[in-house]
Design a protein around this motif. Structure first.
Motif, PDB file in Angstrom:
ATOM      1  N   PHE A 184     -15.773  -3.276  15.385  1.00  0.00           N
ATOM      2  CA  PHE A 184     -15.019  -4.224  14.587  1.00  0.00           C
ATOM      3  C   PHE A 184     -13.829  -4.780  15.359  1.00  0.00           C
ATOM      4  CE2 PHE A 184     -16.873  -1.130  11.538  1.00  0.00           C
ATOM      5  CZ  PHE A 184     -17.817  -1.989  10.993  1.00  0.00           C
ATOM      6  N   ALA A 185     -13.230  -5.802  14.784  1.00  0.00           N
ATOM      7  CA  ALA A 185     -12.072  -6.444  15.403  1.00  0.00           C
ATOM      8  C   ALA A 185     -10.954  -5.424  15.615  1.00  0.00           C
ATOM      9  CB  ALA A 185     -11.587  -7.586  14.517  1.00  0.00           C
ATOM     10  N   PRO A 186     -10.265  -5.508  16.742  1.00  0.00           N
ATOM     11  CA  PRO A 186      -9.223  -4.509  17.055  1.00  0.00           C
ATOM     12  C   PRO A 186      -7.881  -4.830  16.409  1.00  0.00           C
ATOM     13  CG  PRO A 186      -9.450  -6.052  18.857  1.00  0.00           C
ATOM     14  CD  PRO A 186     -10.487  -6.446  17.839  1.00  0.00           C
ATOM     15  N   GLU A 187      -6.945  -3.939  16.649  1.00  0.00           N
ATOM     16  CA  GLU A 187      -5.552  -4.069  16.212  1.00  0.00           C
ATOM     17  C   GLU A 187      -5.412  -4.124  14.693  1.00  0.00           C
ATOM     18  OE1 GLU A 187      -2.465  -3.996  18.071  1.00  0.00           O
ATOM     19  OE2 GLU A 187      -3.984  -2.999  19.274  1.00  0.00           O
ATOM     20  N   ILE A 188      -6.276  -3.363  14.011  1.00  0.00           N
ATOM     21  CA  ILE A 188      -6.186  -3.179  12.567  1.00  0.00           C
ATOM     22  C   ILE A 188      -5.748  -1.736  12.323  1.00  0.00           C
ATOM     23  CG2 ILE A 188      -7.402  -3.250  10.363  1.00  0.00           C
ATOM     24  CD1 ILE A 188      -7.185  -5.979  11.777  1.00  0.00           C
ATOM     25  N   TYR A 189      -4.711  -1.551  11.529  1.00  0.00           N
ATOM     26  CA  TYR A 189      -4.163  -0.227  11.238  1.00  0.00           C
ATOM     27  C   TYR A 189      -4.187   0.008   9.723  1.00  0.00           C
ATOM     28  CZ  TYR A 189      -2.515  -0.565  16.028  1.00  0.00           C
ATOM     29  OH  TYR A 189      -2.465  -0.715  17.400  1.00  0.00           O
ATOM     30  N   ARG A 190      -4.652   1.188   9.320  1.00  0.00           N
ATOM     31  CA  ARG A 190      -4.785   1.479   7.893  1.00  0.00           C
ATOM     32  C   ARG A 190      -3.676   2.406   7.426  1.00  0.00           C
ATOM     33  NH1 ARG A 190      -8.369  -0.399   5.370  1.00  0.00           N
ATOM     34  NH2 ARG A 190      -9.800  -0.482   7.142  1.00  0.00           N
ATOM     35  N   MET A 191      -3.105   2.073   6.274  1.00  0.00           N
ATOM     36  CA  MET A 191      -2.020   2.842   5.697  1.00  0.00           C
ATOM     37  C   MET A 191      -2.377   3.293   4.283  1.00  0.00           C
ATOM     38  SD  MET A 191       0.440   3.002   7.917  1.00  0.00           S
ATOM     39  CE  MET A 191       0.373   2.379   9.595  1.00  0.00           C
ATOM     40  N   PRO A 192      -1.749   4.375   3.801  1.00  0.00           N
ATOM     41  CA  PRO A 192      -1.940   4.760   2.406  1.00  0.00           C
ATOM     42  C   PRO A 192      -1.275   3.743   1.491  1.00  0.00           C
ATOM     43  CG  PRO A 192      -0.217   6.086   3.389  1.00  0.00           C
ATOM     44  CD  PRO A 192      -0.811   5.269   4.502  1.00  0.00           C
ATOM     45  N   GLY A 193      -1.906   3.454   0.368  1.00  0.00           N
ATOM     46  CA  GLY A 193      -1.309   2.525  -0.577  1.00  0.00           C
ATOM     47  C   GLY A 193      -0.586   3.257  -1.686  1.00  0.00           C
ATOM     48  N   SER A 194      -0.608   2.663  -2.870  1.00  0.00           N
ATOM     49  CA  SER A 194      -0.047   3.287  -4.065  1.00  0.00           C
ATOM     50  C   SER A 194      -1.178   3.437  -5.072  1.00  0.00           C
ATOM     51  CB  SER A 194       1.065   2.420  -4.653  1.00  0.00           C
ATOM     52  OG  SER A 194       1.492   2.923  -5.906  1.00  0.00           O
ATOM     53  N   TYR A 195      -1.517   4.684  -5.401  1.00  0.00           N
ATOM     54  CA  TYR A 195      -2.626   5.005  -6.314  1.00  0.00           C
ATOM     55  C   TYR A 195      -2.062   6.018  -7.310  1.00  0.00           C
ATOM     56  CZ  TYR A 195      -7.684   5.790  -7.303  1.00  0.00           C
ATOM     57  OH  TYR A 195      -8.935   5.856  -7.874  1.00  0.00           O
ATOM     58  N   LEU A 201       3.059   9.195  -6.924  1.00  0.00           N
ATOM     59  CA  LEU A 201       4.313   8.707  -6.361  1.00  0.00           C
ATOM     60  C   LEU A 201       4.815   7.474  -7.101  1.00  0.00           C
ATOM     61  CD1 LEU A 201       3.498   8.906  -2.534  1.00  0.00           C
ATOM     62  CD2 LEU A 201       4.731  10.590  -3.916  1.00  0.00           C
ATOM     63  N   ASP A 202       6.139   7.345  -7.203  1.00  0.00           N
ATOM     64  CA  ASP A 202       6.689   6.086  -7.688  1.00  0.00           C
ATOM     65  C   ASP A 202       6.529   5.031  -6.604  1.00  0.00           C
ATOM     66  OD1 ASP A 202       9.439   5.585  -6.214  1.00  0.00           O
ATOM     67  OD2 ASP A 202       9.342   7.729  -6.659  1.00  0.00           O
ATOM     68  N   GLY A 203       6.662   3.763  -6.990  1.00  0.00           N
ATOM     69  CA  GLY A 203       6.359   2.680  -6.066  1.00  0.00           C
ATOM     70  C   GLY A 203       7.233   2.638  -4.837  1.00  0.00           C
ATOM     71  N   VAL A 204       8.533   2.854  -5.011  1.00  0.00           N
ATOM     72  CA  VAL A 204       9.446   2.785  -3.873  1.00  0.00           C
ATOM     73  C   VAL A 204       9.155   3.906  -2.879  1.00  0.00           C
ATOM     74  CG1 VAL A 204      11.860   2.936  -3.164  1.00  0.00           C
ATOM     75  CG2 VAL A 204      11.231   1.597  -5.186  1.00  0.00           C
ATOM     76  N   GLY A 243       7.446  -1.465  -8.023  1.00  0.00           N
ATOM     77  CA  GLY A 243       8.349  -1.332  -6.895  1.00  0.00           C
ATOM     78  C   GLY A 243       7.668  -1.235  -5.551  1.00  0.00           C
ATOM     79  N   PHE A 244       6.376  -0.907  -5.534  1.00  0.00           N
ATOM     80  CA  PHE A 244       5.664  -0.756  -4.270  1.00  0.00           C
ATOM     81  C   PHE A 244       5.601  -2.083  -3.516  1.00  0.00           C
ATOM     82  CE2 PHE A 244       1.594  -0.729  -1.872  1.00  0.00           C
ATOM     83  CZ  PHE A 244       1.860   0.323  -1.005  1.00  0.00           C
ATOM     84  N   LEU A 245       5.102  -3.118  -4.172  1.00  0.00           N
ATOM     85  CA  LEU A 245       4.953  -4.409  -3.496  1.00  0.00           C
ATOM     86  C   LEU A 245       6.297  -5.040  -3.135  1.00  0.00           C
ATOM     87  CD1 LEU A 245       1.983  -5.926  -5.552  1.00  0.00           C
ATOM     88  CD2 LEU A 245       1.889  -4.937  -3.260  1.00  0.00           C
ATOM     89  N   PRO A 246       7.284  -5.095  -4.049  1.00  0.00           N
ATOM     90  CA  PRO A 246       8.566  -5.692  -3.649  1.00  0.00           C
ATOM     91  C   PRO A 246       9.238  -4.984  -2.480  1.00  0.00           C
ATOM     92  CG  PRO A 246       8.421  -5.543  -6.042  1.00  0.00           C
ATOM     93  CD  PRO A 246       7.249  -4.790  -5.488  1.00  0.00           C
ATOM     94  N   GLU A 281       7.351 -10.690  -9.451  1.00  0.00           N
ATOM     95  CA  GLU A 281       8.034 -11.795  -8.792  1.00  0.00           C
ATOM     96  C   GLU A 281       7.966 -11.689  -7.274  1.00  0.00           C
ATOM     97  OE1 GLU A 281      11.960 -12.019 -10.460  1.00  0.00           O
ATOM     98  OE2 GLU A 281      11.212 -12.708 -12.412  1.00  0.00           O
ATOM     99  N   VAL A 282       6.818 -11.220  -6.792  1.00  0.00           N
ATOM    100  CA  VAL A 282       6.565 -11.169  -5.359  1.00  0.00           C
ATOM    101  C   VAL A 282       6.175 -12.568  -4.878  1.00  0.00           C
ATOM    102  CG1 VAL A 282       4.914 -10.329  -3.632  1.00  0.00           C
ATOM    103  CG2 VAL A 282       5.942  -8.739  -5.261  1.00  0.00           C
ATOM    104  N   VAL A 283       6.772 -12.997  -3.786  1.00  0.00           N
ATOM    105  CA  VAL A 283       6.443 -14.304  -3.203  1.00  0.00           C
ATOM    106  C   VAL A 283       5.827 -14.056  -1.827  1.00  0.00           C
ATOM    107  CG1 VAL A 283       7.312 -16.537  -2.438  1.00  0.00           C
ATOM    108  CG2 VAL A 283       8.302 -15.442  -4.463  1.00  0.00           C
ATOM    109  N   PRO A 284       4.511 -14.127  -1.708  1.00  0.00           N
ATOM    110  CA  PRO A 284       3.865 -13.899  -0.410  1.00  0.00           C
ATOM    111  C   PRO A 284       4.184 -15.020   0.571  1.00  0.00           C
ATOM    112  CG  PRO A 284       2.302 -13.764  -2.255  1.00  0.00           C
ATOM    113  CD  PRO A 284       3.539 -14.385  -2.781  1.00  0.00           C
TER     114      PRO A 284
END
Length: 447
Positions: A184-195, A201-204, A243-246, A281-284
Protein backbone atom coordinates in the motif's frame (compact mmCIF):
# COMPACT_ATOMS: atom_id res chain seq x y z
CA UNK A 1 -44.10 28.37 12.34
CA UNK A 2 -43.86 26.90 8.82
CA UNK A 3 -44.07 23.15 8.33
CA UNK A 4 -41.88 21.46 5.73
CA UNK A 5 -43.87 19.58 3.08
CA UNK A 6 -43.83 15.79 3.25
CA UNK A 7 -42.57 13.80 0.27
CA UNK A 8 -45.20 12.64 -2.20
CA UNK A 9 -44.53 8.92 -2.43
CA UNK A 10 -44.92 7.17 -5.77
CA UNK A 11 -45.02 3.63 -4.33
CA UNK A 12 -47.09 2.37 -1.37
CA UNK A 13 -45.02 2.78 1.78
CA UNK A 14 -45.62 -0.60 3.34
CA UNK A 15 -43.89 -3.93 3.84
CA UNK A 16 -45.48 -6.69 1.78
CA UNK A 17 -44.14 -10.15 0.95
CA UNK A 18 -45.65 -12.23 -1.84
CA UNK A 19 -42.88 -14.86 -2.04
CA UNK A 20 -40.18 -16.22 0.20
CA UNK A 21 -36.92 -14.32 -0.08
CA UNK A 22 -35.24 -14.61 -2.42
CA UNK A 23 -38.11 -15.23 -4.82
CA UNK A 24 -37.86 -17.23 -8.05
CA UNK A 25 -36.97 -14.26 -10.28
CA UNK A 26 -34.22 -13.14 -7.90
CA UNK A 27 -32.91 -16.71 -7.79
CA UNK A 28 -32.82 -16.83 -11.59
CA UNK A 29 -30.92 -13.53 -11.72
CA UNK A 30 -28.49 -14.81 -9.09
CA UNK A 31 -27.71 -17.77 -11.36
CA UNK A 32 -27.06 -15.42 -14.28
CA UNK A 33 -24.94 -13.20 -12.05
CA UNK A 34 -22.64 -16.06 -11.05
CA UNK A 35 -21.61 -16.59 -14.67
CA UNK A 36 -21.23 -12.89 -15.49
CA UNK A 37 -20.18 -10.87 -12.42
CA UNK A 38 -16.87 -11.30 -10.61
CA UNK A 39 -17.15 -13.20 -7.33
CA UNK A 40 -15.29 -10.45 -5.51
CA UNK A 41 -18.35 -8.19 -5.76
CA UNK A 42 -20.56 -9.11 -2.82
CA UNK A 43 -24.17 -8.19 -2.05
CA UNK A 44 -25.67 -7.97 1.42
CA UNK A 45 -29.17 -8.96 0.29
CA UNK A 46 -29.97 -11.79 -2.17
CA UNK A 47 -32.84 -10.03 -3.94
CA UNK A 48 -32.79 -7.94 -7.11
CA UNK A 49 -34.39 -4.49 -7.09
CA UNK A 50 -37.00 -3.50 -9.65
CA UNK A 51 -38.27 -0.25 -8.13
CA UNK A 52 -37.66 1.95 -5.11
CA UNK A 53 -39.23 5.03 -3.56
CA UNK A 54 -39.29 6.66 -0.14
CA UNK A 55 -38.48 3.95 2.39
CA UNK A 56 -39.22 0.87 0.29
CA UNK A 57 -37.47 -1.27 -2.30
CA UNK A 58 -39.63 -3.50 -4.52
CA UNK A 59 -37.86 -6.57 -5.85
CA UNK A 60 -38.31 -8.35 -9.17
CA UNK A 61 -40.76 -10.79 -7.55
CA UNK A 62 -43.03 -8.01 -6.31
CA UNK A 63 -41.95 -8.04 -2.66
CA UNK A 64 -41.92 -4.65 -0.96
CA UNK A 65 -39.06 -4.42 1.56
CA UNK A 66 -38.37 -1.74 4.17
CA UNK A 67 -35.05 -0.11 3.31
CA UNK A 68 -33.00 0.65 6.42
CA UNK A 69 -29.76 0.90 4.45
CA UNK A 70 -30.28 3.62 1.81
CA UNK A 71 -27.70 2.03 -0.48
CA UNK A 72 -25.19 2.66 2.35
CA UNK A 73 -26.33 6.23 3.14
CA UNK A 74 -26.73 7.27 -0.50
CA UNK A 75 -30.48 7.58 -1.13
CA UNK A 76 -31.17 9.94 1.75
CA UNK A 77 -33.88 11.71 -0.28
CA UNK A 78 -35.26 8.38 -1.47
CA UNK A 79 -34.28 6.46 -4.58
CA UNK A 80 -36.55 8.32 -7.01
CA UNK A 81 -37.43 11.70 -5.53
CA UNK A 82 -38.95 14.08 -8.12
CA UNK A 83 -36.45 16.85 -7.32
CA UNK A 84 -33.63 14.54 -8.45
CA UNK A 85 -35.48 12.75 -11.25
CA UNK A 86 -36.72 15.96 -12.87
CA UNK A 87 -33.32 17.65 -12.66
CA UNK A 88 -31.56 14.63 -14.18
CA UNK A 89 -34.15 14.26 -16.94
CA UNK A 90 -33.86 17.94 -17.86
CA UNK A 91 -30.06 17.82 -18.01
CA UNK A 92 -29.95 14.55 -19.97
CA UNK A 93 -32.15 16.14 -22.60
CA UNK A 94 -29.46 18.73 -23.30
CA UNK A 95 -26.12 16.95 -22.94
CA UNK A 96 -24.71 14.07 -20.91
CA UNK A 97 -21.02 14.97 -21.00
CA UNK A 98 -18.48 17.44 -22.29
CA UNK A 99 -15.76 17.02 -19.60
CA UNK A 100 -15.44 20.07 -17.37
CA UNK A 101 -11.71 20.14 -18.11
CA UNK A 102 -12.52 20.65 -21.81
CA UNK A 103 -15.79 22.57 -22.06
CA UNK A 104 -17.07 23.65 -18.63
CA UNK A 105 -20.73 24.13 -17.70
CA UNK A 106 -22.76 25.98 -15.10
CA UNK A 107 -23.94 22.91 -13.15
CA UNK A 108 -20.45 22.21 -11.83
CA UNK A 109 -20.07 25.82 -10.70
CA UNK A 110 -23.49 25.80 -9.03
CA UNK A 111 -22.64 22.65 -7.06
CA UNK A 112 -19.35 24.22 -5.95
CA UNK A 113 -21.21 27.33 -4.81
CA UNK A 114 -23.71 25.23 -2.85
CA UNK A 115 -20.93 23.28 -1.13
CA UNK A 116 -19.13 26.48 -0.15
CA UNK A 117 -22.35 27.68 1.49
CA UNK A 118 -23.28 24.38 3.18
CA UNK A 119 -19.95 23.15 4.56
CA UNK A 120 -18.71 24.35 7.97
CA UNK A 121 -16.93 27.69 8.24
CA UNK A 122 -17.34 31.08 6.57
CA UNK A 123 -13.81 31.26 5.14
CA UNK A 124 -12.98 31.49 1.44
CA UNK A 125 -13.42 28.02 -0.08
CA UNK A 126 -12.75 26.11 -3.27
CA UNK A 127 -14.26 22.83 -4.51
CA UNK A 128 -13.27 20.04 -6.89
CA UNK A 129 -15.75 17.36 -8.01
CA UNK A 130 -14.98 13.67 -8.56
CA UNK A 131 -16.88 10.39 -8.86
CA UNK A 132 -16.47 8.38 -5.65
CA UNK A 133 -15.66 8.83 -1.99
CA UNK A 134 -12.30 7.11 -2.38
CA UNK A 135 -11.38 9.47 -5.19
CA UNK A 136 -12.28 12.46 -3.03
CA UNK A 137 -10.13 11.15 -0.17
CA UNK A 138 -7.16 10.51 -2.47
CA UNK A 139 -7.33 14.05 -3.78
CA UNK A 140 -7.73 15.61 -0.34
CA UNK A 141 -4.48 13.91 0.68
CA UNK A 142 -2.80 15.07 -2.53
CA UNK A 143 -3.76 18.66 -1.79
CA UNK A 144 -2.57 18.43 1.82
CA UNK A 145 0.80 17.00 0.81
CA UNK A 146 1.38 19.53 -1.94
CA UNK A 147 0.27 22.51 0.14
CA UNK A 148 2.34 21.61 3.21
CA UNK A 149 5.36 20.08 1.50
CA UNK A 150 5.10 17.19 3.97
CA UNK A 151 4.28 13.51 3.40
CA UNK A 152 3.02 11.78 6.55
CA UNK A 153 -0.71 11.24 7.05
CA UNK A 154 -2.43 10.06 10.22
CA UNK A 155 -5.51 7.83 10.07
CA UNK A 156 -7.26 6.01 12.89
CA UNK A 157 -8.20 2.62 14.25
CA UNK A 158 -11.57 1.46 12.86
CA UNK A 159 -11.29 3.91 9.95
CA UNK A 160 -12.74 3.29 6.51
CA UNK A 161 -11.78 5.58 3.64
CA UNK A 162 -12.14 3.46 0.48
CA UNK A 163 -10.82 0.62 -1.69
CA UNK A 164 -8.20 2.29 -3.90
CA UNK A 165 -4.54 1.82 -3.02
CA UNK A 166 -4.05 4.94 -0.93
CA UNK A 167 -7.47 4.65 0.72
CA UNK A 168 -6.87 0.98 1.53
CA UNK A 169 -3.75 2.11 3.35
CA UNK A 170 -5.90 4.58 5.31
CA UNK A 171 -8.58 1.95 6.00
CA UNK A 172 -8.01 -0.07 9.17
CA UNK A 173 -9.82 -3.36 8.55
CA UNK A 174 -8.02 -6.00 6.52
CA UNK A 175 -10.78 -8.44 5.51
CA UNK A 176 -12.53 -7.85 3.15
CA UNK A 177 -11.06 -4.53 2.11
CA UNK A 178 -7.30 -5.04 1.76
CA UNK A 179 -6.23 -8.62 2.46
CA UNK A 180 -3.55 -9.76 -0.04
CA UNK A 181 -3.93 -6.50 -2.02
CA UNK A 182 -0.77 -4.67 -0.96
CA UNK A 183 1.76 -3.22 -0.92
CA UNK A 184 0.00 0.00 0.00
CA UNK A 185 0.88 3.67 -0.25
CA UNK A 186 3.59 4.67 2.25
CA UNK A 187 3.76 7.31 4.97
CA UNK A 188 0.42 6.36 6.52
CA UNK A 189 0.40 6.17 10.34
CA UNK A 190 -2.44 4.71 12.40
CA UNK A 191 -3.51 6.11 15.76
CA UNK A 192 -6.09 5.07 18.37
CA UNK A 193 -9.32 7.03 18.09
CA UNK A 194 -12.10 7.64 20.58
CA UNK A 195 -14.37 4.61 21.16
CA UNK A 196 -16.21 5.40 24.42
CA UNK A 197 -17.84 1.97 24.74
CA UNK A 198 -14.46 0.24 24.61
CA UNK A 199 -11.84 2.71 25.86
CA UNK A 200 -13.81 4.58 28.53
CA UNK A 201 -11.86 7.79 27.90
CA UNK A 202 -13.22 11.31 27.76
CA UNK A 203 -12.65 13.11 24.48
CA UNK A 204 -9.85 15.42 25.57
CA UNK A 205 -7.87 12.58 27.16
CA UNK A 206 -8.30 10.40 24.06
CA UNK A 207 -7.13 13.27 21.83
CA UNK A 208 -4.09 13.98 24.00
CA UNK A 209 -3.14 10.31 23.68
CA UNK A 210 -3.17 10.71 19.90
CA UNK A 211 -1.21 13.96 19.99
CA UNK A 212 1.46 12.44 22.22
CA UNK A 213 1.91 9.49 19.87
CA UNK A 214 2.09 11.78 16.83
CA UNK A 215 4.75 13.95 18.42
CA UNK A 216 6.82 10.93 19.47
CA UNK A 217 6.39 8.68 16.42
CA UNK A 218 6.15 11.19 13.55
CA UNK A 219 6.71 14.80 14.56
CA UNK A 220 4.43 17.67 13.59
CA UNK A 221 7.02 18.99 11.17
CA UNK A 222 6.67 15.79 9.11
CA UNK A 223 2.87 15.51 9.25
CA UNK A 224 0.86 16.75 6.28
CA UNK A 225 -2.62 15.79 7.41
CA UNK A 226 -4.90 14.12 9.90
CA UNK A 227 -7.90 12.43 8.28
CA UNK A 228 -10.86 11.21 10.31
CA UNK A 229 -14.55 10.42 9.97
CA UNK A 230 -16.40 12.60 12.51
CA UNK A 231 -18.51 9.50 13.17
CA UNK A 232 -16.73 6.38 11.96
CA UNK A 233 -18.82 4.45 9.47
CA UNK A 234 -17.76 0.97 8.43
CA UNK A 235 -15.75 0.68 11.64
CA UNK A 236 -18.96 0.55 13.67
CA UNK A 237 -20.72 3.95 13.69
CA UNK A 238 -18.39 5.00 16.48
CA UNK A 239 -19.29 8.41 17.90
CA UNK A 240 -16.21 9.98 19.50
CA UNK A 241 -16.46 11.41 23.00
CA UNK A 242 -17.16 15.14 23.16
CA UNK A 243 -13.99 17.17 22.92
CA UNK A 244 -12.01 14.63 20.91
CA UNK A 245 -12.38 16.31 17.51
CA UNK A 246 -12.02 19.94 18.68
CA UNK A 247 -8.84 19.09 20.59
CA UNK A 248 -7.31 17.48 17.48
CA UNK A 249 -8.37 20.42 15.32
CA UNK A 250 -6.80 22.94 17.69
CA UNK A 251 -3.51 21.01 17.73
CA UNK A 252 -3.50 20.64 13.94
CA UNK A 253 -4.12 24.34 13.43
CA UNK A 254 -1.32 25.27 15.85
CA UNK A 255 1.13 22.95 14.08
CA UNK A 256 0.42 23.58 10.40
CA UNK A 257 -1.26 20.19 9.88
CA UNK A 258 -4.22 19.94 7.50
CA UNK A 259 -7.34 18.55 9.20
CA UNK A 260 -9.43 16.50 6.74
CA UNK A 261 -12.96 15.49 7.77
CA UNK A 262 -14.13 12.48 5.78
CA UNK A 263 -17.89 13.12 5.68
CA UNK A 264 -18.60 10.73 2.83
CA UNK A 265 -21.09 8.77 4.99
CA UNK A 266 -22.01 11.39 7.59
CA UNK A 267 -22.69 14.30 5.26
CA UNK A 268 -25.83 15.81 3.78
CA UNK A 269 -28.26 15.80 6.71
CA UNK A 270 -27.57 12.22 7.80
CA UNK A 271 -26.68 13.06 11.41
CA UNK A 272 -29.24 15.83 11.96
CA UNK A 273 -26.87 18.54 10.74
CA UNK A 274 -25.78 19.24 7.20
CA UNK A 275 -22.44 17.76 8.28
CA UNK A 276 -21.43 15.87 11.41
CA UNK A 277 -18.57 18.35 11.97
CA UNK A 278 -21.22 20.95 12.83
CA UNK A 279 -22.13 19.13 16.03
CA UNK A 280 -19.07 20.44 17.90
CA UNK A 281 -18.53 23.42 15.60
CA UNK A 282 -15.49 21.79 14.04
CA UNK A 283 -14.30 23.57 10.90
CA UNK A 284 -12.17 21.22 8.76
CA UNK A 285 -9.48 22.53 6.46
CA UNK A 286 -10.78 20.09 3.82
CA UNK A 287 -13.99 18.09 3.85
CA UNK A 288 -14.62 15.07 1.63
CA UNK A 289 -18.14 14.25 0.45
CA UNK A 290 -19.98 11.64 -1.65
CA UNK A 291 -22.83 9.16 -1.01
CA UNK A 292 -25.86 11.35 -0.13
CA UNK A 293 -24.61 14.27 -2.20
CA UNK A 294 -26.51 13.51 -5.41
CA UNK A 295 -29.54 11.33 -4.70
CA UNK A 296 -27.90 8.17 -6.05
CA UNK A 297 -25.85 9.63 -8.90
CA UNK A 298 -22.06 9.02 -8.78
CA UNK A 299 -20.57 12.26 -7.51
CA UNK A 300 -18.04 13.23 -4.86
CA UNK A 301 -16.29 16.40 -3.82
CA UNK A 302 -13.62 18.02 -1.76
CA UNK A 303 -14.28 21.49 -0.40
CA UNK A 304 -11.59 23.29 1.51
CA UNK A 305 -9.65 26.42 2.27
CA UNK A 306 -8.94 28.40 -0.85
CA UNK A 307 -5.32 28.95 0.16
CA UNK A 308 -4.82 25.17 0.19
CA UNK A 309 -6.67 24.11 -2.94
CA UNK A 310 -5.45 27.02 -5.04
CA UNK A 311 -1.83 26.00 -4.47
CA UNK A 312 -2.31 23.04 -6.81
CA UNK A 313 -1.07 23.76 -10.33
CA UNK A 314 -3.61 23.78 -13.21
CA UNK A 315 -4.22 20.21 -14.36
CA UNK A 316 -3.15 18.77 -11.01
CA UNK A 317 -6.75 18.01 -10.06
CA UNK A 318 -9.61 16.66 -12.14
CA UNK A 319 -10.73 13.61 -14.08
CA UNK A 320 -12.67 12.78 -17.22
CA UNK A 321 -16.02 12.20 -15.49
CA UNK A 322 -15.50 14.31 -12.36
CA UNK A 323 -18.51 16.58 -11.90
CA UNK A 324 -20.43 14.97 -14.76
CA UNK A 325 -23.33 17.27 -15.73
CA UNK A 326 -26.03 14.69 -14.97
CA UNK A 327 -24.50 13.96 -11.56
CA UNK A 328 -24.33 17.70 -10.86
CA UNK A 329 -28.00 18.02 -11.74
CA UNK A 330 -28.74 15.17 -9.36
CA UNK A 331 -26.83 16.95 -6.58
CA UNK A 332 -28.69 20.21 -7.11
CA UNK A 333 -31.99 18.32 -7.06
CA UNK A 334 -31.03 16.40 -3.91
CA UNK A 335 -29.96 19.56 -2.07
CA UNK A 336 -33.25 21.19 -3.07
CA UNK A 337 -35.14 18.20 -1.67
CA UNK A 338 -33.14 18.28 1.58
CA UNK A 339 -34.11 21.89 2.08
CA UNK A 340 -37.74 21.43 1.02
CA UNK A 341 -38.29 18.52 3.41
CA UNK A 342 -35.98 19.86 6.17
CA UNK A 343 -34.08 16.58 6.17
CA UNK A 344 -31.63 17.66 8.88
CA UNK A 345 -34.66 18.06 11.15
CA UNK A 346 -36.17 14.83 9.90
CA UNK A 347 -32.92 12.96 10.63
CA UNK A 348 -33.05 14.25 14.20
CA UNK A 349 -36.64 13.02 14.54
CA UNK A 350 -35.70 9.59 13.17
CA UNK A 351 -32.84 9.40 15.65
CA UNK A 352 -35.04 10.36 18.58
CA UNK A 353 -37.51 7.60 17.69
CA UNK A 354 -35.00 4.86 16.95
CA UNK A 355 -32.60 5.55 19.80
CA UNK A 356 -35.45 5.64 22.31
CA UNK A 357 -36.78 2.29 21.09
CA UNK A 358 -33.38 0.63 20.94
CA UNK A 359 -32.20 1.87 24.33
CA UNK A 360 -35.38 0.54 25.90
CA UNK A 361 -34.64 -2.78 24.20
CA UNK A 362 -31.08 -2.67 25.55
CA UNK A 363 -32.43 -2.73 29.11
CA UNK A 364 -34.11 -6.08 28.36
CA UNK A 365 -31.43 -7.70 26.20
CA UNK A 366 -28.00 -8.18 27.76
CA UNK A 367 -26.50 -9.06 24.38
CA UNK A 368 -26.78 -5.39 23.39
CA UNK A 369 -23.55 -3.84 24.60
CA UNK A 370 -24.12 -0.37 23.20
CA UNK A 371 -26.69 1.71 21.34
CA UNK A 372 -25.24 4.85 19.81
CA UNK A 373 -25.53 7.28 16.97
CA UNK A 374 -26.64 10.70 15.93
CA UNK A 375 -29.62 11.54 13.75
CA UNK A 376 -30.40 8.77 11.29
CA UNK A 377 -27.00 7.11 11.69
CA UNK A 378 -27.57 4.58 14.46
CA UNK A 379 -25.78 1.46 15.67
CA UNK A 380 -26.53 -1.51 17.89
CA UNK A 381 -23.39 -3.32 19.05
CA UNK A 382 -23.78 -6.96 20.10
CA UNK A 383 -21.58 -8.64 22.72
CA UNK A 384 -21.44 -11.79 24.76
CA UNK A 385 -23.64 -10.92 27.77
CA UNK A 386 -21.70 -9.60 30.73
CA UNK A 387 -18.63 -8.81 28.63
CA UNK A 388 -17.47 -6.58 25.79
CA UNK A 389 -16.56 -9.61 23.66
CA UNK A 390 -17.96 -8.94 20.17
CA UNK A 391 -20.76 -11.23 18.94
CA UNK A 392 -20.60 -11.05 15.16
CA UNK A 393 -22.72 -14.18 14.75
CA UNK A 394 -25.68 -12.56 16.48
CA UNK A 395 -25.46 -9.40 14.36
CA UNK A 396 -25.40 -11.50 11.19
CA UNK A 397 -28.30 -13.65 12.40
CA UNK A 398 -30.45 -10.61 13.29
CA UNK A 399 -29.92 -9.13 9.82
CA UNK A 400 -30.79 -12.45 8.16
CA UNK A 401 -33.90 -12.94 10.31
CA UNK A 402 -35.12 -9.41 9.61
CA UNK A 403 -34.67 -9.96 5.89
CA UNK A 404 -36.94 -13.02 6.06
CA UNK A 405 -39.64 -10.60 7.23
CA UNK A 406 -38.89 -7.99 4.57
CA UNK A 407 -36.54 -5.55 6.32
CA UNK A 408 -33.10 -4.70 4.96
CA UNK A 409 -30.50 -4.24 7.71
CA UNK A 410 -26.76 -3.80 7.23
CA UNK A 411 -23.96 -4.95 9.50
CA UNK A 412 -20.63 -3.22 10.07
CA UNK A 413 -17.86 -2.81 12.63
CA UNK A 414 -14.24 -3.84 12.87
CA UNK A 415 -15.45 -6.98 14.63
CA UNK A 416 -18.56 -7.49 12.45
CA UNK A 417 -20.82 -7.23 15.50
CA UNK A 418 -22.79 -4.07 14.74
CA UNK A 419 -26.21 -3.58 13.12
CA UNK A 420 -26.39 -0.15 11.54
CA UNK A 421 -29.53 1.79 10.70
CA UNK A 422 -29.32 4.18 7.76
CA UNK A 423 -32.94 4.70 6.67
CA UNK A 424 -33.79 7.13 3.90
CA UNK A 425 -34.46 10.44 5.60
CA UNK A 426 -37.84 10.57 3.86
CA UNK A 427 -39.05 7.33 5.47
CA UNK A 428 -42.51 7.63 7.05
CA UNK A 429 -42.97 7.26 10.79
CA UNK A 430 -45.19 4.23 10.23
CA UNK A 431 -42.64 2.45 8.06
CA UNK A 432 -39.80 3.24 10.47
CA UNK A 433 -41.86 1.87 13.37
CA UNK A 434 -42.63 -1.30 11.44
CA UNK A 435 -38.95 -1.78 10.64
CA UNK A 436 -37.98 -1.36 14.28
CA UNK A 437 -40.69 -3.84 15.29
CA UNK A 438 -39.21 -6.42 12.94
CA UNK A 439 -35.68 -5.77 14.21
CA UNK A 440 -36.81 -6.24 17.80
CA UNK A 441 -38.78 -9.41 17.02
CA UNK A 442 -35.82 -10.83 15.10
CA UNK A 443 -33.48 -10.23 18.01
CA UNK A 444 -35.84 -11.62 20.63
CA UNK A 445 -36.36 -14.76 18.56
CA UNK A 446 -32.61 -15.42 18.59
CA UNK A 447 -31.75 -14.99 22.26
Amino acid sequence: MSVSPAPAYRLPQKRALVTELPGPKSQALTARRRSAVAAGVGSAVPVFAADADGGVIVDVDGNSLIDLGSGIAVTSVGASDPHVVDAVREQAGHFTHTCFMVTPYEGYVRVAEELAALTPGDHDKRTVLFNSGAEAVENAVKVARLATGKNAVVAFDHAYHGRTNLTMALTAKSLPYKKHMGPFAPEIYRMPGSYPFRDGLDGVTAAKRVISQIEVQIGADELAAIIIEPIQGEGGFIVPAKGFLPTLVDWAKANGVVFIADEVQTGFARTGQWFASNDEEVVPDIITMAKGIAGGLPLSAITGRADLLDQVHPGGLGGTYGGNPIACAGALGAIEAMRAYDLPGRATSIGDTALSRLRALQHDVSAIGDVRGRGAMIAVEFVTPGTTEPDAALAKAVAAKALEEGVILLTCGSYGNVIRLLPPLVISDELLSDGLDVLEAALRSLI
